[in-house]
Design a protein around this motif. Structure first.
Motif, short mmCIF file in Angstrom:
data_model
loop_
_atom_site.label_atom_id
_atom_site.label_comp_id
_atom_site.label_asym_id
_atom_site.label_seq_id
_atom_site.Cartn_x
_atom_site.Cartn_y
_atom_site.Cartn_z
N SER A 104 -3.15 -7.67 12.58
CA SER A 104 -3.74 -6.47 11.98
C SER A 104 -5.17 -6.29 12.45
O SER A 104 -5.64 -5.17 12.59
CB SER A 104 -3.61 -6.45 10.46
OG SER A 104 -3.80 -7.68 9.91
N ALA A 122 0.84 -1.21 0.00
CA ALA A 122 0.00 0.00 0.00
C ALA A 122 0.87 1.25 0.00
O ALA A 122 1.88 1.32 0.71
CB ALA A 122 -0.91 -0.01 1.22
N SER A 124 -9.46 -10.90 4.11
CA SER A 124 -8.49 -9.94 4.64
C SER A 124 -8.59 -8.69 3.78
O SER A 124 -8.53 -8.79 2.54
CB SER A 124 -7.08 -10.53 4.55
OG SER A 124 -6.14 -9.59 5.01
N GLY A 125 -8.76 -7.54 4.41
CA GLY A 125 -9.03 -6.31 3.67
C GLY A 125 -8.05 -6.07 2.53
O GLY A 125 -8.45 -5.86 1.38
N SER A 126 -6.75 -6.14 2.84
CA SER A 126 -5.77 -5.80 1.81
C SER A 126 -5.78 -6.81 0.65
O SER A 126 -5.29 -6.50 -0.44
CB SER A 126 -4.37 -5.69 2.42
OG SER A 126 -4.06 -6.87 3.12
N ARG A 168 -7.00 -5.94 -2.83
CA ARG A 168 -6.16 -5.21 -3.77
C ARG A 168 -5.18 -6.12 -4.51
O ARG A 168 -4.28 -5.62 -5.20
CB ARG A 168 -5.39 -4.10 -3.04
CG ARG A 168 -6.27 -3.02 -2.36
CD ARG A 168 -5.39 -1.88 -1.85
NE ARG A 168 -4.27 -2.45 -1.11
CZ ARG A 168 -4.02 -2.25 0.19
NH1 ARG A 168 -4.77 -1.42 0.88
NH2 ARG A 168 -3.00 -2.84 0.78
N GLN A 202 -15.72 -5.82 7.34
CA GLN A 202 -14.48 -5.63 6.58
C GLN A 202 -14.53 -4.46 5.60
O GLN A 202 -14.04 -4.59 4.46
CB GLN A 202 -14.16 -6.92 5.80
CG GLN A 202 -13.78 -8.09 6.66
CD GLN A 202 -12.33 -7.97 7.11
OE1 GLN A 202 -12.05 -7.58 8.25
NE2 GLN A 202 -11.39 -8.26 6.24
N HIS A 212 -6.40 -2.77 13.65
CA HIS A 212 -7.54 -2.05 13.07
C HIS A 212 -8.54 -1.67 14.16
O HIS A 212 -9.09 -0.57 14.16
CB HIS A 212 -8.25 -2.91 12.02
CG HIS A 212 -7.50 -3.07 10.74
ND1 HIS A 212 -7.38 -2.04 9.82
CD2 HIS A 212 -6.85 -4.12 10.19
CE1 HIS A 212 -6.68 -2.47 8.77
NE2 HIS A 212 -6.35 -3.73 8.98
N LYS A 258 -11.29 -0.14 10.19
CA LYS A 258 -12.39 -0.68 9.38
C LYS A 258 -13.68 -0.67 10.18
O LYS A 258 -13.68 -0.46 11.40
CB LYS A 258 -12.05 -2.09 8.90
CG LYS A 258 -11.72 -3.10 10.00
CD LYS A 258 -11.38 -4.46 9.40
CE LYS A 258 -10.69 -5.37 10.38
NZ LYS A 258 -10.32 -6.67 9.81
N ASP A 318 4.88 -1.69 6.28
CA ASP A 318 3.59 -2.27 6.62
C ASP A 318 3.50 -2.29 8.14
O ASP A 318 4.30 -1.67 8.81
CB ASP A 318 3.52 -3.70 6.06
CG ASP A 318 2.80 -3.70 4.72
OD1 ASP A 318 2.15 -2.70 4.41
OD2 ASP A 318 2.90 -4.72 4.02
N TYR A 356 -4.48 1.35 4.44
CA TYR A 356 -5.76 0.98 5.07
C TYR A 356 -5.46 0.65 6.52
O TYR A 356 -4.71 -0.28 6.81
CB TYR A 356 -6.32 -0.22 4.28
CG TYR A 356 -7.11 -1.27 5.02
CD1 TYR A 356 -8.31 -0.96 5.68
CD2 TYR A 356 -6.68 -2.61 5.01
CE1 TYR A 356 -9.04 -1.97 6.31
CE2 TYR A 356 -7.42 -3.61 5.63
CZ TYR A 356 -8.59 -3.28 6.29
OH TYR A 356 -9.31 -4.27 6.90
C1 DP6 Z 1 -0.79 -2.04 7.39
O1 DP6 Z 1 -5.52 -6.43 5.33
O2 DP6 Z 1 -3.93 -7.40 7.02
O3 DP6 Z 1 -0.83 -3.60 5.61
O4 DP6 Z 1 -8.49 -6.79 7.01
O5 DP6 Z 1 -7.76 -7.37 9.32
O6 DP6 Z 1 -6.99 -8.77 7.37
P1 DP6 Z 1 -7.40 -7.40 7.87
O7 DP6 Z 1 -6.13 -6.47 7.76
P2 DP6 Z 1 -4.98 -6.40 6.70
O8 DP6 Z 1 -4.40 -4.93 7.01
C2 DP6 Z 1 -3.36 -4.42 6.26
C3 DP6 Z 1 -2.88 -3.19 6.86
C4 DP6 Z 1 -1.60 -2.62 6.25
C5 DP6 Z 1 -1.92 -1.48 5.29
C6 DP6 Z 1 -2.44 -1.85 3.93
O9 DP6 Z 1 -2.07 -2.89 3.37
O10 DP6 Z 1 -3.22 -1.02 3.40
#
Ligand code: DP6
Length: 359
Positions: free
Chosen positions: A222, A29, A164-166, A169, A40, A226, A36, A313, A33
């Motif tokens: 994470s 990223a 998982s949010g990221s 992408r 999610q 979050h 949340k 990260d 992110y």
């Molecule tokens: C710091 O996607 O690992 O990498 O949704 O709880 O699985 P969950 O979290 P995750 O969070 C990533 C956070 C980060 C920043 C980013 O990749 O945007």
């Protein structure tokens, strides 16, 4: 709340058994992110470079079964790994309304990562997106009319996000936006999409060398991180800052202004860590060697006028980002000056990639 766009129409037929395989990359990223809500959904928009060499390959074997409930076995590098099951079962439970065939099959998930397991590189983005893609590929066989390619990718990203949010992408590349943003009308909180505007050639094949400063288990998951944004004193300012940084990046992507790029990307990395340091409980995920690397990198940039920069990260590893035109000198600088701060001198050379591949 279910999202009606991704609920399937009825299925035509169920193949007795079969298998499907996908390779899906990790991503890094540029606008982060962190925070949340709901199921999610991100509190701010984020944008990432999709990577190329750091990826997961997953084969999903399926066989019809009787009775309700999930039946899954997971193998990492050929070894059955029950430790992954709780995460996969939670994921299946969450996505069941969107892929209701899950209970019809017994699954074997066989997965391998191109990067070392304990490298401190999160495998959740590449792992969850690879699994989501396998499930969408299977669903495509059950439907009476095949999905369009756009819908296929959107649904895979939508499901991956629920894992998982990221991971939302990681389906496509080279640049992906996830999260609603006033300047990107097509962007969605539900799935990632390929960055829709002009990108200057300066960003083609952008390089990312990942310096492995700390290969240990994550100190803070994470999910916990979050969550800490809920009662965080600076949360609202942070979400606004991220959205503003994405607005600025839109012009930077178009103009190719690397000075401005560096400023936004490094500030994002440090702001992410500032959120961790100012949450309650607070934590520091950087290590002394993370700071050594940042100082050296800044000194090198000052001396040479290089356009190299860093991002982080939720961990101590440093992603060193630079244009392809600087590949030789920056790699030399890394091996001479930065490798000494990595565990066992290890780093991984990666670059921007184009997303997932069916195998
Ligand atoms: C710091 O996607 O690992 O990498 O949704 O709880 O699985 P969950 O979290 P995750 O969070 C990533 C956070 C980060 C920043 C980013 O990749 O945007």
């Amino acid at each position: 709340m279910t999202h009606s766009l991704f609920l399937p129409n009825s299925y035509k037929h169920y193949p007795e058994k079969g298998s499907v395989s996908y390779q899906s990359p990790s991503n890094i990223a540029l606008v982060k992110y962190w925070g949340k809500y709901g199921e999610q959904l991100p509190k701010n928009a984020s944008v990432s470079f999709t990577l190329s060499h750091c990826h997961t390959q997953t084969t999903l074997e399926y066989k019809m079964k009787r009775g309700a409930g999930f039946h899954v076995k997971v193998f990492l590098d050929g070894v059955e790994t029950p430790a992954f099951l709780p995460k996969i079962e939670t994921f299946f439970e969450r996505i069941k309304p969107y892929v209701p065939f899950l209970e019809r099959y017994a699954f074997m998930v066989r997965t391998t990562n191109s990067f070392p397991h304990s490298s401190g590189i999160a495998s959740s983005a590449s792992g969850m997106s690879a699994l989501a893609l396998c499930l969408v590929a299977l669903e495509n066989q059950l439907l009476s009319r095949e999905m369009t390619s756009d819908y296929y990718h959107q649904k895979a990203s939508f499901l991956a996000r629920l894992g998982s949010g990221s991971a939302a992408r990681s389906v496509e590349g080279p640049l992906v936006v996830w999260g609603e943003h006033p300047k990107i009308p097509t962007a969605s909180n539900n799935f990632g999409l390929r960055y829709p505007f002009k990108v200057h050639p300066n960003f083609e094949n952008y390089q990312d060398t990942i310096l492995l400063v700390d290969k240990g288990e994550k100190q803070v998951s994470s999910t916990v991180g979050h969550d800490l944004m809920h009662a965080h004193p600076f949360a609202e300012q942070r979400f606004q800052q991220a959205n503003d940084n994405l607005s600025k990046l839109i012009s930077v992507f178009e103009s190719g202004d690397l000075e401005a790029f560096i400023e936004i990307v490094e500030s994002e990395a440090l702001s992410l860590h500032a959120m961790m340091m100012t949450s309650m409980p607070y934590f520091i995920l950087m290590k002394p060697n993370t700071l050594e690397i940042i100082q050296k990198l800044w000194a090198y940039r000052k001396e040479t006028g290089s356009k190299v920069c860093f991002t982080l990260d939720a961990g101590a590893n440093v992603h060193v980002l630079y244009p392809e035109s600087e590949k030789d000198p920056v790699l030399q600088f890394i091996s001479k000056e930065l490798a000494q701060f990595c565990q066992k001198g290890q780093y991984i050379c990666d670059e921007v990639g184009f997303g997932s591949k069916k195998l």
